[in-house]
Design a protein around this motif. Structure first.
Motif, PDB file in Angstrom:
ATOM      1  N   PHE A 197      37.611  48.847   1.153  1.00 52.58           N
ATOM      2  CA  PHE A 197      38.585  49.511   2.025  1.00 52.58           C
ATOM      3  C   PHE A 197      39.421  50.544   1.273  1.00 52.58           C
ATOM      4  N   LYS A 198      39.838  50.225   0.053  1.00 49.60           N
ATOM      5  CA  LYS A 198      40.670  51.163  -0.704  1.00 49.60           C
ATOM      6  C   LYS A 198      39.982  52.520  -0.846  1.00 49.60           C
ATOM      7  N   ASP A 206      44.945  51.934  12.970  1.00 44.36           N
ATOM      8  CA  ASP A 206      44.852  50.532  12.578  1.00 44.36           C
ATOM      9  C   ASP A 206      45.032  49.662  13.815  1.00 44.36           C
ATOM     10  N   ARG A 210      40.116  45.904   7.019  1.00 44.93           N
ATOM     11  CA  ARG A 210      41.056  46.285   5.961  1.00 44.93           C
ATOM     12  C   ARG A 210      41.050  45.296   4.796  1.00 44.93           C
ATOM     13  N   PHE A 248      37.703  53.861   1.183  1.00 40.86           N
ATOM     14  CA  PHE A 248      37.676  54.556   2.473  1.00 40.86           C
ATOM     15  C   PHE A 248      39.072  54.958   2.933  1.00 40.86           C
ATOM     16  N   GLU A 249      40.075  54.267   2.427  1.00 39.11           N
ATOM     17  CA  GLU A 249      41.461  54.606   2.755  1.00 39.11           C
ATOM     18  C   GLU A 249      41.892  55.893   2.066  1.00 39.11           C
ATOM     19  N   ASN A 250      41.239  56.229   0.971  1.00 34.20           N
ATOM     20  CA  ASN A 250      41.683  57.339   0.132  1.00 34.20           C
ATOM     21  C   ASN A 250      40.739  58.534   0.078  1.00 34.20           C
ATOM     22  N   HIS A 283      41.312  45.646  11.535  1.00 32.86           N
ATOM     23  CA  HIS A 283      40.451  46.775  11.191  1.00 32.86           C
ATOM     24  C   HIS A 283      41.151  48.125  11.240  1.00 32.86           C
ATOM     25  N   ARG A 284      40.555  49.076  10.570  1.00 35.95           N
ATOM     26  CA  ARG A 284      40.933  50.479  10.683  1.00 35.95           C
ATOM     27  C   ARG A 284      39.786  51.194  11.390  1.00 35.95           C
ATOM     28  N   TYR A 332      42.705  58.297  11.936  1.00 34.32           N
ATOM     29  CA  TYR A 332      42.403  56.865  11.949  1.00 34.32           C
ATOM     30  C   TYR A 332      43.504  56.126  12.693  1.00 34.32           C
ATOM     31  N   LEU A 354      38.081  54.610  11.907  1.00 38.65           N
ATOM     32  CA  LEU A 354      37.971  55.938  11.311  1.00 38.65           C
ATOM     33  C   LEU A 354      37.316  56.873  12.324  1.00 38.65           C
TER      34      LEU A 354
END
Length: 166
Positions: A67-68, A133, A62, A70-72, A137-138, A131, A140
């Motif tokens: 990361f941003k 957390d 993260r 892949f977060e969105n 790490h996250r 996903y 996926l």
């Protein structure tokens, strides 16, 4: 989801990392597109979860610079590298600016829009299913929507802190 408190058995970071160095794995470049820009990172923490439905998992730190993105997004591609593609692993490993990571290589778009490396050993296009957390790490979970195999290519492996041909 249940958790178990095993604090008395947790090893220190160095011991863990040294042990994990002996756990060989395929080298992957995981990619996506977010707001018109391509993003990608090197990952060895990739594995099959199920074949019904076809699902794999990928772990991303993260704190990663991408990361941003892949977060969105709702899609990504796991490109498993071939022997001789160590430069991709190093470039996507962190120190190279995102704008330069895709500067070389034969990249094209899959049905998800994520970048696919044409001469990867295999590429798995995925839609994000869920996903979790955990620690830094996250995880996926991706439903595989497309698989592209390059039967002439082997797989690049990483074990004992060195690249191996598989």
């Amino acid at each position: 989801m249940g958790t178990i408190d095993l604090r008395s058995t947790i090893v220190d970071k160095t011991t863990f990392r040294n042990g994990m160095a002996r756990l060989g794995s395929a080298v992957n470049v995981v990619t996506t597109v977010f707001e018109g820009q391509d993003y990608g990172f090197t990952a060895s923490a990739v594995c099959s979860v199920s074949d019904t439905p076809a699902t794999l998992l990928v772990c991303i730190n993260r704190a990663s610079s991408c990361f941003k993105a892949f977060e969105n997004v709702g899609q990504f591609c796991v490109n498993t590298l071939s022997p001789g593609q160590e430069d991709f692993s190093r470039r996507f490993g962190g120190g190279t600016p995102m704008s330069e990571r895709f500067a070389t290589g034969d990249w094209h778009r899959g049905q998800s829009g994520a970048p696919i490396l044409a001469n990867a050993a295999v590429s798995f296009e995925c839609e994000l299913a869920s996903y979790v957390d955990e620690a830094t790490h996250r995880i996926l979970f991706g439903r595989v929507i497309s698989v592209r195999e390059n039967e002439q290519m082997g797989t690049l492996l990483y074990c004992n802190r060195e690249y191996l041909n598989g």
